[in-house]
Design an enzyme around this catalytic site. Structure first.
Site, PDB file in Angstrom:
ATOM      1  N   ARG A  83       0.850  -1.187   0.000  1.00 21.30           N
ATOM      2  CA  ARG A  83       0.000   0.000   0.000  1.00 21.30           C
ATOM      3  C   ARG A  83       0.891   1.243   0.000  1.00 21.30           C
ATOM      4  NH1 ARG A  83      -1.924   0.873   4.351  1.00 21.30           N
ATOM      5  NH2 ARG A  83      -1.310  -0.905   5.603  1.00 21.30           N
ATOM      6  N   TYR A 222      -1.562  -3.473  -7.021  1.00 20.50           N
ATOM      7  CA  TYR A 222      -1.311  -4.196  -5.773  1.00 20.50           C
ATOM      8  C   TYR A 222      -2.517  -4.114  -4.826  1.00 20.50           C
ATOM      9  CZ  TYR A 222       0.077  -5.434  -1.192  1.00 20.50           C
ATOM     10  OH  TYR A 222       0.069  -6.032   0.029  1.00 20.50           O
ATOM     11  N   GLY A 223      -2.815  -5.216  -4.192  1.00 21.46           N
ATOM     12  CA  GLY A 223      -3.902  -5.390  -3.226  1.00 21.46           C
ATOM     13  C   GLY A 223      -4.625  -4.153  -2.726  1.00 21.46           C
ATOM     14  N   GLY A 224      -4.149  -3.629  -1.613  1.00 25.32           N
ATOM     15  CA  GLY A 224      -4.872  -2.557  -0.944  1.00 25.32           C
ATOM     16  C   GLY A 224      -5.042  -1.304  -1.784  1.00 25.32           C
ATOM     17  N   LYS A 231      -9.666  -2.079   1.622  1.00 24.65           N
ATOM     18  CA  LYS A 231      -9.291  -0.988   2.528  1.00 24.65           C
ATOM     19  C   LYS A 231      -9.997   0.324   2.159  1.00 24.65           C
ATOM     20  CE  LYS A 231      -6.204  -3.503   4.673  1.00 24.65           C
ATOM     21  NZ  LYS A 231      -6.419  -3.935   6.057  1.00 24.65           N
ATOM     22  N   HIS A 251     -10.924  -2.124  11.483  1.00 18.66           N
ATOM     23  CA  HIS A 251      -9.825  -2.985  11.023  1.00 18.66           C
ATOM     24  C   HIS A 251      -9.659  -4.108  12.050  1.00 18.66           C
ATOM     25  CE1 HIS A 251      -5.319  -3.038   9.636  1.00 18.66           C
ATOM     26  NE2 HIS A 251      -6.039  -3.917   8.992  1.00 18.66           N
ATOM     27  N   SER A 273      -1.507  -3.509  10.829  1.00 17.84           N
ATOM     28  CA  SER A 273      -1.147  -4.437   9.758  1.00 17.84           C
ATOM     29  C   SER A 273      -0.007  -5.360  10.183  1.00 17.84           C
ATOM     30  CB  SER A 273      -0.692  -3.652   8.537  1.00 17.84           C
ATOM     31  OG  SER A 273      -1.713  -2.790   8.132  1.00 17.84           O
ATOM     32  N   CYS A 275       0.335  -7.803  12.326  1.00 17.94           N
ATOM     33  CA  CYS A 275       0.560  -8.113  13.746  1.00 17.94           C
ATOM     34  C   CYS A 275      -0.031  -9.474  14.088  1.00 17.94           C
ATOM     35  CB  CYS A 275      -0.100  -7.074  14.639  1.00 17.94           C
ATOM     36  SG  CYS A 275       0.888  -5.625  14.927  1.00 17.94           S
ATOM     37  N   GLY A 276      -0.389 -10.252  13.086  1.00 19.27           N
ATOM     38  CA  GLY A 276      -0.880 -11.595  13.372  1.00 19.27           C
ATOM     39  C   GLY A 276      -2.393 -11.702  13.455  1.00 19.27           C
ATOM     40  N   LYS A 277      -3.127 -10.821  12.784  1.00 15.85           N
ATOM     41  CA  LYS A 277      -4.596 -10.933  12.830  1.00 15.85           C
ATOM     42  C   LYS A 277      -5.048 -12.261  12.214  1.00 15.85           C
ATOM     43  CE  LYS A 277      -6.788  -7.239  11.252  1.00 15.85           C
ATOM     44  NZ  LYS A 277      -5.727  -6.370  10.660  1.00 15.85           N
ATOM     45  N   THR A 278      -4.417 -12.623  11.076  1.00 20.34           N
ATOM     46  CA  THR A 278      -4.827 -13.867  10.427  1.00 20.34           C
ATOM     47  C   THR A 278      -4.501 -15.065  11.326  1.00 20.34           C
ATOM     48  OG1 THR A 278      -4.467 -12.799   8.300  1.00 20.34           O
ATOM     49  CG2 THR A 278      -4.657 -15.185   8.262  1.00 20.34           C
ATOM     50  N   ASN A 279      -3.337 -15.017  12.000  1.00 19.89           N
ATOM     51  CA  ASN A 279      -2.990 -16.114  12.914  1.00 19.89           C
ATOM     52  C   ASN A 279      -4.000 -16.211  14.056  1.00 19.89           C
ATOM     53  OD1 ASN A 279      -0.747 -16.594  11.378  1.00 19.89           O
ATOM     54  ND2 ASN A 279       0.687 -15.587  12.772  1.00 19.89           N
ATOM     55  N   ASP A 298      -9.735  -9.527   8.844  1.00 25.17           N
ATOM     56  CA  ASP A 298      -9.173  -8.182   8.598  1.00 25.17           C
ATOM     57  C   ASP A 298     -10.146  -7.035   8.866  1.00 25.17           C
ATOM     58  OD1 ASP A 298      -6.949  -6.595   7.798  1.00 25.17           O
ATOM     59  OD2 ASP A 298      -7.862  -6.281   5.840  1.00 25.17           O
ATOM     60  N   ASN A 388       6.271  -8.644   1.925  1.00 25.08           N
ATOM     61  CA  ASN A 388       4.820  -8.405   1.908  1.00 25.08           C
ATOM     62  C   ASN A 388       4.138  -9.285   0.850  1.00 25.08           C
ATOM     63  OD1 ASN A 388       2.473  -7.110   2.834  1.00 25.08           O
ATOM     64  ND2 ASN A 388       2.555  -5.622   1.157  1.00 25.08           N
ATOM     65  N   ARG A 390       1.825 -12.106  -0.681  1.00 29.36           N
ATOM     66  CA  ARG A 390       0.452 -12.355  -0.221  1.00 29.36           C
ATOM     67  C   ARG A 390      -0.153 -13.611  -0.832  1.00 29.36           C
ATOM     68  NH1 ARG A 390      -2.009  -8.339   3.306  1.00 29.36           N
ATOM     69  NH2 ARG A 390      -0.396  -6.755   3.495  1.00 29.36           N
ATOM     70  N   ARG A 421       2.203  -4.302  18.260  1.00 29.46           N
ATOM     71  CA  ARG A 421       3.469  -5.029  18.356  1.00 29.46           C
ATOM     72  C   ARG A 421       4.421  -4.153  19.144  1.00 29.46           C
ATOM     73  NH1 ARG A 421       6.339  -8.706  14.897  1.00 29.46           N
ATOM     74  NH2 ARG A 421       4.425  -9.067  13.736  1.00 29.46           N
TER      75      ARG A 421
HETATM   76  C1  OXD Z   1      -3.075  -4.382   5.856  1.00 29.82           C
HETATM   77  C2  OXD Z   1      -3.663  -5.497   5.102  1.00 29.82           C
HETATM   78  O1  OXD Z   1      -2.106  -3.771   5.388  1.00 29.82           O
HETATM   79  O2  OXD Z   1      -4.566  -6.152   5.642  1.00 29.82           O
HETATM   80  O3  OXD Z   1      -3.575  -4.095   6.945  1.00 29.82           O
HETATM   81  O4  OXD Z   1      -3.265  -5.718   3.943  1.00 29.82           O
HETATM   82 MN    MN Z   2      -5.324  -5.186   7.382  1.00 31.61          MN
END
Ligand code: OXD
Ligand code: MN
Length: 617
Positions: A83, A222-224, A231, A251, A273, A275-279, A298, A388, A390, A421
């Site tokens: 991003r 790119y993604g975001g 986002k 978020h 971003s 910090c392990g949200k998916t984990n 997310d 980064n 993905r 973090r």
């Molecule tokens: C972020 C993402 O950057 O989820 O927060 O891609």
């Molecule tokens: Mn995110």
């Protein structure tokens, strides 16, 4: 074909296109001047066709179908990997509406500048029209949008990340507001000009127009930056809609936790971003009898429900997760989710045609191809996968997906968690005394920066509510909105509990103290004990801390000094951190809700600190 002549903008006859959608498409077809226009229906046939197209163009490379069925790798342009916050703009009418954490440009000026580069920017390309819903189509919490894009990579990613369907056009009549999302990679093709695998432009704009609920994105695939429902819509524009309409666009991950007694709790957790949200969302609890089910990793939209409870939905339908660091050890559920039917971007590939990234295994396989498609030289000092890198995968592939994850009514939230973090200063877990104190905790979240966005990795940055890159309006008003939602909930129902966590404390050797991952259930267990009134807490000026013995650490190799590093805040560090938070909050000037500074000063006084800023006294 003449490259300046606009093609037909007519939707297929089977589509019931509302007049305002048709006008939107006509308008932008004139500006972008694409060669062709395709109205997307969200079907598997459409996805298959676009994937074949991208394979033939070199944008996607198929992985070994025996190892990773129906999966592909994309390698982005080397400068289009994250991003771009420096090129992300909130174009509200006034600068003060955007606030000090956003880049602001006056909307008329931004539109003039962007039209300059957008005019003719789809020449030689196809403009795809993608109708989508954020959230279950029949949910009162959902919102619709249409994204125009000239990137088939974006269309296929949208198929995975959100609900794309031409059926939406039937219900997008004048009773529904919908968000106008406009995206171009900004790489027109002149006649006879060969395309590249990842077209993009060195100039980038990701612009949001909160007043008209529009998003204009130029130059990145790119993604975001390019998957605008994520986002740009679900956070930046939705946060504005949420403020106007009295709900919250956050978020946050969303999980269902079941205790050994069979009691069910829903938690929403905001972390900056990477910090392990998916984990966390895919946690495999280390304590017997506990179960965590994934509802989202997310973004969470929250609104008061009919019985005065706070209800939540995940507006997305897929994961756009950070690959490096994901392994059978750290996140076996993600690894299972990625069995196939996945698009990987900027990972490395093995000689067998599978994917690899740093952290997937202890040692790197030999003969890797790096994320830019070159033979990887481990002595080069670079990583094989981009930090980064993905994966884009549908949520339905997640083995721990919670039943009813797409219930139109959403789920009732029991607790909200804020985290960041931090190597020190912030304890492992702490409960807010009440909602307003929780808002203070959310507003002072800080985190050491990672590779998810540009900027120096490791630097502590203030990221209130993990929303600094994603709040579409002045965060001082956003903090006030959180106070207001709390008072509405209190008046008409009840507020969930609020907690703050930090999994990332390090000892003097620089090692993480807390094992994290599946052992985070121990912290969740303490939260559940608090919710159930099964355990007391130590009243500290910062918040309510676990009493010694109340946190289940059985079987963990933690010394007394580890425990005190995790649970006993260091007064000096906390006071320094309050000064830093105050300096950050002072950016908001008069607009800042006074309650936040009062709270800060109260904590400082109770800790015996002198206090930096007199304004806070
Ligand atoms: C972020 C993402 O950057 O989820 O927060 O891609
Ligand atoms: Mn995110």
């Amino acid at each position: 074909m003449s490259i300046t002549q606009s093609p037909s903008t007519a939707a297929p006859t089977a589509f019931h296109t509302p007049a305002d959608v048709q006008e939107f498409v006509d308008l932008w077809a004139d500006i972008f001047q694409p060669d062709t226009i395709e109205w997307c229906d969200g079907s598997i046939a459409e996805k298959d066709r676009l994937i074949s197209l991208m394979v033939s163009q070199g944008t996607l490379e198929p992985l070994n179908a025996e190892l990773r069925p129906y999966s592909f790798i994309a390698r982005s342009a080397p400068s289009d990997v994250a991003r771009v916050e420096s090129r992300t703009f909130i174009c509200s009418t006034t600068e003060s509406e955007a606030g000090p954490t956003n880049n602001w440009v006056e909307p008329g000026q931004m539109k003039t500048d962007m039209l300059d580069v957008m005019t003719g920017s789809m020449r030689g390309r196809t403009m795809y029209v993608v109708p989508f819903s954020m959230g279950p189509i029949d949910s009162p919490l959902s919102r619709f949008g249409v994204q125009l894009t000239d990137s088939p990579y974006v269309v296929v990613s949208l198929h995975t990340m959100v609900r794309v369907s031409s059926d939406l056009l039937d219900i997008m009549d004048s009773h529904h507001t919908w968000v106008r999302c406009v995206h171009t990679v900004g790489a027109p093709l002149e006649e006879g000009q060969a395309d590249v695998a990842w077209p993009a432009n060195d100039t980038k704009y990701i612009s949001h127009f909160p007043d008209t609920k529009e998003i204009w994105s130029f130059g990145s695939a790119y993604g975001g930056n390019a998957l605008l429902p994520k986002k740009a819509f679900a956070l930046r524009i939705a946060s504005v809609m949420a403020k106007e309409e009295g709900w919250l666009a956050e978020h946050m991950l969303l999980v269902r936790v079941t205790s050994p007694e069979g009691k069910v709790y829903h938690l929403a957790a905001a972390f900056p971003s990477a910090c392990g949200k998916t984990n966390f969302a895919m946690m495999q609890p280390s304590l017997p009898g506990w179960k965590v089910e994934t509802l989202g990793d997310d973004i969470t939209w929250l609104a008061a429900g009919p019985r005065g409870e706070l209800r939540a939905i995940n507006p997305e339908a897929g994961f756009f997760g950070v690959a490096p660091g994901t392994s059978r050890k750290t996140n076996p559920i993600a690894m299972d989710t990625l069995w196939g039917n996945t698009i990987f971007t900027n990972v490395a590939t093995t000689s067998e045609g599978d994917v690899w990234w740093e952290g997937m295994s202890k040692t790197a396989p030999s003969d890797l191809t790096d994320w830019q498609g070159n033979a990887y030289d481990p002595s080069s000092g670079t990583t094989a996968a981009h930090p980064n890198a993905r994966f884009t995968v549908g949520i339905h592939q997640c083995p721990t997906l919670g039943e009813g994850w797409d219930d139109p009514e959403g789920v009732a939230i029991d607790a909200i968690i804020f985290g960041g973090r931090r190597s020190d200063t912030v304890p492992l877990v702490m409960e807010a005394r009440d909602w307003n104190h929780g808002v203070f905790l959310g507003s002072t979240i800080a985190s050491e920066q990672t590779a998810a966005a540009e900027g120096p990795v490791g630097k502590v940055r203030r990221d209130p509510f993990a929303m600094v890159p994603f709040c579409g309006y002045n965060m001082a008003d956003y903090f006030q909105h959180w106070f207001d939602v709390g008072s509405d909930l209190r008046e008409n129902g009840h507020t969930p509990r609020i907690f703050q966590v930090n999994w990332f404390s390090k000892n003097s050797d620089g090692q993480f103290i807390w094992p994290g991952f599946g052992d985070n259930i121990r912290v969740v267990k303490w939260m559940v004990d608090r919710i159930e009134g099964n355990t007391g807490a130590t009243h500290h000026p910062m918040g309510l801390l676990p009493q010694r013995g109340s946190l289940d650490i059985e079987g963990l190799d933690l010394t007394d000094s580890d425990l005190s590093a995790l649970l006993d805040p260091n007064t000096e560090r906390v006071l320094d951190d309050l000064d830093d938070a105050e300096e950050f909050l002072s950016k908001f000037g008069q607009k800042l809700p006074p309650a936040l500074l009062t709270e800060l000063q109260r904590i400082r006084n109770e800790l015996g600190g002198a206090g930096g800023n007199q304004a806070a006294a």
